[in-house]
Design an enzyme around this catalytic site. Structure first.
Site, PDB file in Angstrom:
ATOM      1  N   CYS A  22      20.436  59.002  15.770  1.00 45.95           N
ATOM      2  CA  CYS A  22      20.983  59.581  15.528  1.00 45.95           C
ATOM      3  C   CYS A  22      20.599  60.463  16.723  1.00 45.95           C
ATOM      4  CB  CYS A  22      21.648  60.627  14.504  1.00 45.95           C
ATOM      5  SG  CYS A  22      20.707  61.597  14.385  1.00 45.95           S
ATOM      6  N   CYS A  25      17.570  62.843  16.120  1.00 45.35           N
ATOM      7  CA  CYS A  25      16.004  62.608  16.415  1.00 45.35           C
ATOM      8  C   CYS A  25      16.188  62.171  17.516  1.00 45.35           C
ATOM      9  CB  CYS A  25      16.339  61.269  15.796  1.00 45.35           C
ATOM     10  SG  CYS A  25      16.892  61.050  14.171  1.00 45.35           S
ATOM     11  N   ASP A 458      25.556  54.060  59.011  1.00 42.12           N
ATOM     12  CA  ASP A 458      25.336  53.668  59.817  1.00 42.12           C
ATOM     13  C   ASP A 458      25.512  52.643  60.298  1.00 42.12           C
ATOM     14  OD1 ASP A 458      22.889  53.395  61.155  1.00 42.12           O
ATOM     15  OD2 ASP A 458      22.314  52.030  60.302  1.00 42.12           O
ATOM     16  N   ASP A 663      20.134  51.306  56.347  1.00 37.53           N
ATOM     17  CA  ASP A 663      19.308  50.134  56.229  1.00 37.53           C
ATOM     18  C   ASP A 663      18.910  50.093  55.166  1.00 37.53           C
ATOM     19  OD1 ASP A 663      17.592  51.469  57.894  1.00 37.53           O
ATOM     20  OD2 ASP A 663      17.530  50.128  59.145  1.00 37.53           O
ATOM     21  N   ASP A 667      16.276  55.180  57.935  1.00 40.64           N
ATOM     22  CA  ASP A 667      17.704  55.467  58.035  1.00 40.64           C
ATOM     23  C   ASP A 667      17.469  56.833  56.066  1.00 40.64           C
ATOM     24  OD1 ASP A 667      19.837  55.335  59.453  1.00 40.64           O
ATOM     25  OD2 ASP A 667      20.314  53.671  58.402  1.00 40.64           O
TER      26      ASP A 667
END
Length: 780
Positions: A22, A25, A458, A663, A667
């Site tokens: 759970c 834990c 771009d 790309d 960039d």
């Protein structure tokens, strides 16, 4: 990244963890790791059963991290250094299959015991209350010589295998948590069923003691067996549902063929995939999958890369083209030389990235983690208060009503659903994204993406195809002595310099020069002027190739070519001036066609309420022409690469949440600055690593898919968290008995167990709906 930065980067490892059931834990393990000296960040994922830790290798080792996990009472191991992500997934699948088999056996035993205890308990209760049973069947089953005490022992005998074997792990894990001064789901189940079992055992062993004091010697063995059976049933459904969340990774792994056909000593030999080595020559026939990455050296074909890129159309492959392992050869046969195998292939790297994403957490998970940290102690307190209130104010026998209600509170409040609400959705979403060719690097990226309200594109390679071609060549009106007298001569001078450049426009110039023929020239003294162009010396003359800004910097005058440059730019071409010896000799018009899906992507984003911006270093008139063609209203043109970051930052300063689509190479600064960096790619190494999201097919529609998927995922996560929380907000008071004074309604412990199991399964099932996600026609 500089060497210093790389050396300061923290180490990272993923450690398989066993025994978690759970959110409490995973939260306990994560807090222990975060408090450990040398640990930078820790992320413990309940769904994947793993802990991903960033740490300082000089302060603590992976073995030390394993010991920290074990000290919390859970199992952990270091995977072998050479174990691949696929091998780890296979090991997890085997472990889950074993868990499902074990749960199924235990469930069968528990169900049989539960049914038998129920058949005996109902008439036994009537016998205890009225001294005999009117049921002919039960009179046959319970002869006069066998009193209620005998049947209580029979019920005990039926219950012991359930408590001692089928449900034993609930008690051992609860005890382990207690020894480490904590509590979790197992604590609630163990305390609830343990209290009912111990009370029933006491009544069984000392029934007369209760009878002489006017207390009906009722036992609750059937409640114990039904609770454990229903919890096991929920665990079984949950385990099977968890297995479905990794189906995307399994499909990716299944793309790789088990064998390869290689050329050895002039003969074709079939070998196992594990024996394939870089440099081997592989033969691929129609309908076969490629076993590794490499380069075509002979033959041609069309290869289906849809499972990696989402692109439905097969891609033509011929000599010198790159091929990717796991893709499907369609109609031709070819030979390729292996470049990378095993862990180094594109497919393996994608699988590892998806696994890392599935093991991550969204920031919204912190809410569930904070609640789960205090949830179990609070529930234990509520259960105690429930018993006290029933004992003081409830009807007779008050202590029994109090005990049953307290047990019901403990059972219904198990925090499984909270622990599964976020990671199940993240796992399914990132897996589905990978199937659609959109690689999303984790839950945090999903959460950021759903808030995006502005997408900055771009131009080259993003909105346009990134494969520019020369449309026309224009010579200066009055060609002077020393300047090239024809188009081919001008192209050869420009190409001599551009051969040293990697810019797409340079490739277009070189390609056109080679196509037209003529003497191939060589340049020396090459220099690249970022954002403006290139220069070099060819046959003793200084040649410059670039935009109008470069012409101005050189003090040259375009003369009559200025008007022609304006006209070509207005049509969407990029004018490139060629300057020879300080004089403008001509210009080359280069056009980069717009991608067919760019306009649809922009329109789809507008329908999602997202603004679009074009950010490019290209000529303003060219940029505006491209923007008009695809429907983008805002344009920032002639922006140098190092200034793109500032433009993104300026848009963010206006209160916008920005996604940058580029790309992934030129960039990079802008991608890093944006709230969400989306890298266009075609399966290359750099594209896979760049950006928070990678679009494998290089299609701008992928940005729409990513944002729409993120929004759908976060909507499902909020639904999951809402139902997990509201389930407990409503369920705990009802289990405590708030409806009893007015309506006489109470939940039994077995009903609570069924409701608890249903809540966990409903959360996982809701998340699995993301497996069917796709962009609707009205969205694109």
């Amino acid at each position: 990244m500089t060497a210093t930065a790389a050396s300061n980067a923290p180490d990272r490892c993923t450690i398989p963890v066993t025994g978690m059931t759970c959110a409490a834990c995973s939260g306990r393990i994560q807090r222990s790791l975060e408090r450990t000296p040398g640990v930078t960040t820790a992320n413990v994922n309940l769904m994947t059963g793993s802990a991903t830790v960033s740490y300082d290798g000089a302060a603590i080792s992976p073995a030390g991290l394993v010991e920290v996990i074990r000290s919390t009472g859970y199992g952990a191991r270091l995977p072998p250094a050479d174990e691949s992500g696929e091998e780890l997934l296979s090991a997890q699948d085997e472990a889950r299959a074993g868990e499902i088999r074990d749960l199924r056996r235990k469930l069968i035993v528990s169900i049989v015991a539960a049914v038998l205890t129920m058949l005996v308990s109902m008439p036994l209760a009537e016998t205890v209350s009225h001294g005999a049973t009117a049921d002919p069947f039960m009179r046959f089953m319970m002869p006069l010589t066998a009193g209620p005490a005998v049947w209580r022992y029979a019920l005990l005998a039926l219950t012991i295998p359930v408590v001692g074997w089928a449900g034993r792990h609930f008690y051992t894990r609860a005890w382990a948590a207690f020894r480490h001064h904590s509590a979790d789901m197992n604590t609630l189940i163990a305390v609830g069923t343990g209290a009912a079992f111990l009370y029933s055992l006491t009544v069984t062993l000392a029934g007369e003691w209760f009878a002489v004091r006017g207390i009906e010697p009722q036992v609750y063995y059937e409640a114990v067996t039904w609770i454990i059976a229903l919890v096991l049933f929920g665990n079984l459904l949950e385990a099977r549902a968890k297995g479905q969340t990794t189906s995307a990774i399994r499909r990716l792994i299944g793309l790789r063929p088990p064998t390869a056909r290689v050329v050895r000593d002039g003969l074709e030999v079939q070998i196992d995939l594990a024996e394939l080595r870089p440099g081997d020559v592989v033969v691929v026939r129609p309908g076969e999958k490629l076993p590794a990455d490499g380069t075509v050296i002979e033959g041609s074909s069309h290869v289906d890369e849809s499972m990696l890129t989402g692109e439905p159309m097969p891609v033509a492959k011929r000599s010198a083209d790159t091929v990717i392992g796991g893709t499907l050869n369609r109609n031709g046969a070819f030979h390729f030389r292996v470049g990378r195998v095993g862990r180094d292939t594109v497919l393996s790297r994608i699988i590892r990235m998806v696994q890392q994403a599935q093991g991550s957490k969204a920031p919204i998970q912190r809410l569930a983690d904070r609640i789960s940290a205090i949830f179990v102690p609070v529930v234990l307190s509520i259960a105690v208060a429930t018993f006290v209130i029933w004992f003081d104010f409830g009807p007779s026998p008050a202590y029994l009503h109090g005990l049953v209600s307290a047990v019901t509170v403990l059972i219904i409040a198990c925090p499984c659903a909270m622990g599964l609400a976020v990671p199940t959705a993240v796992m399914v979403s990132t897996g589905r994204g990978a199937e659609l060719g959109v690689l999303i690097k984790g839950g945090e990226v999903l959460e950021r993406s759903q808030a995006v309200d502005t997408v900055v594109f771009d131009k080259t390679g993003t909105i346009t195809a990134g494969r520019p071609t020369v449309r026309s060549v224009v010579l200066a009106p009055d060609t002077e002595a020393g300047l090239p007298g024809d188009e081919t001569g001008l192209l050869q001078l420009a190409a001599a310099v551009e051969r040293n450049s990697e810019h797409p426009l340079a490739e277009a110039v070189v390609g056109e020069a080679e196509r037209r023929g003529g003497a191939s020239l060589t340049a020396t003294g090459f220099e690249s002027l970022t954002g403006r162009g290139v220069t070099g010396t060819v046959e003793g003359r200084r040649i410059a190739v670039g935009n109008a800004a470069l012409v101005r910097d050189l003090g040259a005058h375009p003369g009559g070519l200025a008007a022609e440059s304006d006209r070509l730019a207005a049509e969407g071409s990029t004018p490139v001036f060629v300057v020879v010896g300080g004089r403008v000799a001509g210009l080359i018009a280069i056009a980069d066609p717009v991608k067919p899906t760019s306009r649809r992507a922009v329109a789809a984003l507008e329908r999602l309420g997202i603004g679009t911006v074009l950010l490019t270093g290209d000529d303003r008139r060219t940029a505006e022409a491209v923007a008009r063609a695809v429907g983008i209203g805002r344009v920032f043109a002639e922006v140098l690469p190092d200034r793109k970051l500032e433009e993104v930052r300026r848009i963010q300063g206006q209160g916008k949440v920005v996604a940058m689509v580029g790309d992934g190479i030129n960039d990079a600064p802008a991608l890093a600055q944006a709230d969400v960096g989306i890298a266009m790619g075609t399966g290359t190494d750099v594209a896979i690593e760049a950006g928070a999201i990678t679009l494998m097919r290089g299609d701008p529609l992928g940005a729409v898919t990513a944002i729409a998927l993120a929004r759908r995922t976060m909507r499902l996560i909020r639904q999951n968290l809402f139902w997990a929380f509201i389930y407990n907000v409503i369920g705990i008071p009802v289990a405590a008995g708030v409806l009893y004074p007015m309506f006489g309604l109470r939940l039994t412990p077995a009903m609570a167990a069924a409701a608890m199991a249903l809540s966990s399964v409903s959360v996982v099932s809701n998340s699995l709906r993301l497996r069917r996600f796709s962009l609707r026609e009205d969205q694109v």
